[in-house]
Design a protein around this motif. Structure first.
Motif, PDB file in Angstrom:
ATOM      1  N   ALA A  12       1.055  -1.427  -0.096  1.00  0.00           N
ATOM      2  CA  ALA A  12       0.202  -0.257  -0.336  1.00  0.00           C
ATOM      3  C   ALA A  12       0.821   1.230  -0.268  1.00  0.00           C
ATOM      4  O   ALA A  12       2.064   1.403   0.627  1.00  0.00           O
ATOM      5  CB  ALA A  12      -0.665   0.217   1.094  1.00  0.00           C
ATOM      6  N   THR A  25      -2.805   0.216  -4.256  1.00  0.00           N
ATOM      7  CA  THR A  25      -2.041  -0.893  -3.908  1.00  0.00           C
ATOM      8  C   THR A  25      -1.210  -1.007  -4.881  1.00  0.00           C
ATOM      9  O   THR A  25      -1.558  -0.479  -6.543  1.00  0.00           O
ATOM     10  CB  THR A  25      -3.070  -1.608  -4.116  1.00  0.00           C
ATOM     11  OG1 THR A  25      -4.082  -1.595  -5.012  1.00  0.00           O
ATOM     12  CG2 THR A  25      -4.109  -1.555  -2.255  1.00  0.00           C
ATOM     13  N   ALA A  70      -7.269  -0.490   1.118  1.00  0.00           N
ATOM     14  CA  ALA A  70      -6.305  -1.517   0.167  1.00  0.00           C
ATOM     15  C   ALA A  70      -6.536  -2.674   1.174  1.00  0.00           C
ATOM     16  O   ALA A  70      -6.964  -3.420   0.569  1.00  0.00           O
ATOM     17  CB  ALA A  70      -5.171  -0.895   0.714  1.00  0.00           C
ATOM     18  N   VAL A  76      -2.383  -6.964   2.620  1.00  0.00           N
ATOM     19  CA  VAL A  76      -1.516  -6.401   2.391  1.00  0.00           C
ATOM     20  C   VAL A  76       0.035  -6.537   2.922  1.00  0.00           C
ATOM     21  O   VAL A  76      -0.335  -6.176   4.738  1.00  0.00           O
ATOM     22  CB  VAL A  76      -1.535  -4.557   3.036  1.00  0.00           C
ATOM     23  CG1 VAL A  76      -0.708  -3.503   3.151  1.00  0.00           C
ATOM     24  CG2 VAL A  76      -3.165  -4.114   2.026  1.00  0.00           C
ATOM     25  N   LEU A 230      -6.650  -3.725   8.502  1.00  0.00           N
ATOM     26  CA  LEU A 230      -5.048  -4.142   8.949  1.00  0.00           C
ATOM     27  C   LEU A 230      -4.424  -5.158   9.206  1.00  0.00           C
ATOM     28  O   LEU A 230      -4.944  -4.840  10.702  1.00  0.00           O
ATOM     29  CB  LEU A 230      -4.115  -2.822   8.324  1.00  0.00           C
ATOM     30  CG  LEU A 230      -3.672  -2.358   6.750  1.00  0.00           C
ATOM     31  CD1 LEU A 230      -3.273  -0.882   6.404  1.00  0.00           C
ATOM     32  CD2 LEU A 230      -3.949  -3.808   4.893  1.00  0.00           C
TER      33      LEU A 230
END
Length: 494
Positions: A12, A25, A70, A76, A230
């Motif tokens: 990201a 991304t 993202a 990620v 995340l």
């Protein structure tokens, strides 16, 4: 070539520019490099009673929203942040931000350099920092800030990308490519200049430990993980946090002797060197020596870039027009060549406001007739930028003892076919245009490199050249016409 898959690592990239921010991304494999913009948000400065400020809280929220988008797109691997240079926030002893950061275009900077130069002369500053004299360099902004109550309470200074990393991770550091734009960084040693900091009466403790691109910068704080989705422990990687440094890292160059123009709000035109050029001749020509990846030096000058065109468009919109960029460029292509030439570096163009009127005033003052329509203004701006690219790159090559073979024009300006062709025509050099997303690509690639997925700069540049859309321009037209226009532009301002 193999296609990317959902199993390829995803990085990201938070990319904040002067007018907007994005979270992108990047999916990386040995033969593919695919970017996807997942969130875009405005970057709108706020004029307060004490000056022009960045709305950094809105930027931070936009970044968090982008990271949440993202996370929805898949796992990620890490996060990296790049922004513009020179601006900063101050933290108190509890780590709280002391007011919104000032904008580099704020009027307080106009006379602040005098206080610094009274202590450290221009020659002394350049001999250490190698930095182009610009009124908004951090070292001068600090002189304007020191009379405030905020300064008295300050314990830590964080440049914009480092401030955002701190809010994500709770860790304090200063990434070197941005630190090198402050005027307080030693261009030879790649460290903070304790001597300059001391001479100027600044507290050394304000300046945090330095980080190199690729260094770990911490992991997401629990509340950030919770908001974005995340995973806890997602790493934040220090990239080349000055957006130009990330863009230069993604220049798809393979031959020696290349020059670059990273063209957006500003045109950053210069060379990649192994060592700084700190001669008095270089200082007098007002070239800067900023840090790049792997200890390289970005030897360049700032040129007022597409800001000139965008401010013209904003003025016409305020006056009730809504000219499309495509229409303006078509009109510019039909306008009379070299009818009017301005120096893009004239400080009259720095502040926001009515750009066409300021162009008129400069043209009238130099005995030239103002354009008779928007297409004429656009042609004036683009031809003048091409001439400024020529002037800057030829002088850089002269000062560095280099022969130039090609220009790589990257960033948003690489989409402007007139600017690319006219840069080739003005310089007499072939121009490779693209990638337009060089900054985000550099951000992603430096994260991928830190995680062992790609090799050094030569490898990443080859990957960019293989996977990204590039266009090539060869010089055309009458070189003599450009020579005569260059005489009208005159020497660079210092």
């Amino acid at each position: 070539m193999s296609a990317t898959s959902r199993h390829d690592p995803v990085f990201a990239a938070v990319d904040l520019g002067a007018t907007s921010g994005r979270v992108i991304t990047g999916r990386v494999s040995p033969d593919e490099l695919v970017l996807t913009e997942v969130h875009r948000f405005a970057n709108t400065p706020v004029r307060l009673p004490d000056g022009l400020r960045w709305d950094v809280l809105s930027l931070y929220q936009g970044m968090l929203d982008g990271l949440r988008a993202a996370a929805r797109s898949g796992p990620v691997t890490s996060v990296g942040i790049d922004t513009w240079a020179v601006d900063y926030g101050l933290l108190d002893s509890d780590g709280a931000l002391l007011g919104l950061p000032f904008h580099y275009r704020d009027g307080r900077n106009a006379s602040a350099s005098d206080a610094v130069l009274a202590v450290c002369g221009a020659q002394e500053l350049y001999a250490v920092s190698g930095l182009q004299h610009l009124p908004f360099n951090t070292v001068f902004q600090l002189a304007a800030h020191r009379s405030t109550a905020q300064w008295e309470a300050a314990r830590t200074l964080l440049l914009m990308p480092d401030l955002l990393v701190y809010w994500l991770t709770g860790t304090v550091g200063a990434e070197v490519t941005n630190a090198s734009t402050t005027g307080l960084f030693d261009a030879r040693t790649g460290t903070w200049s304790d001597a300059l900091i001391g001479r100027l009466g600044l507290e050394r403790s304000l300046f945090p430990p330095l980080r190199e691109p690729g260094d770990p910068a911490g992991t997401l704080l629990p509340h950030v993980s919770e908001f974005t989705g995340l995973p806890a422990g997602t790493p934040v990687t220090a990239v080349a946090s000055h957006d130009t440094a990330s863009a230069v890292a993604a220049v798809p160059a393979s031959e020696p002797g290349f020059a670059y123009v990273s063209c957006g709000t500003w045109s950053l035109a210069g060379l990649e060197l192994d060592a700084p050029v700190l001669s008095e001749e270089s200082r007098a020509a007002n070239f800067t020596n900023e840090r790049g990846v792997d200890g390289t030096v970005r030897y360049l000058r700032n040129i007022m870039g597409m800001w000139l065109l965008e401010e013209c468009r904003r003025t016409w919109e305020r006056e009730g027009g809504s000219p499309s960029l495509a229409g303006l460029l078509a009109d510019a292509a039909r306008a009379r060549p070299f009818a009017a030439v301005i120096d893009p570096d004239d400080p009259v163009f720095l502040a926001p406001g009515d750009m066409p009127s300021r162009i008129d005033a400069v043209l009238t003052g130099t005995g030239q007739a103002p354009p008779d329509g928007p297409g004429g203004y656009v042609r004036c701006v683009l031809e003048s930028l091409a001439l400024a690219h020529r002037r800057t790159l030829r002088r850089a090559a002269q000062l560095a003892g280099r022969e130039l073979s090609r220009i790589h024009l990257v960033g948003g300006g690489s989409r402007n076919e007139l600017l690319c062709q006219w840069t080739a025509d003005a310089t007499g050099l072939p121009v490779t245009a693209g990638p337009a997303e060089a900054t985000a690509l550099g951000n992603v690639l430096l994260q991928a490199r830190a995680h062992g997925l790609v090799g050094g700069t030569a490898d990443t540049r080859r990957l960019v050249a293989r996977t990204q859309e590039l266009r090539h321009y060869t010089p055309q037209g009458d070189p003599g016409a450009w020579d005569r226009a260059a005489d009208r532009l005159g020497p660079a301002r210092v």
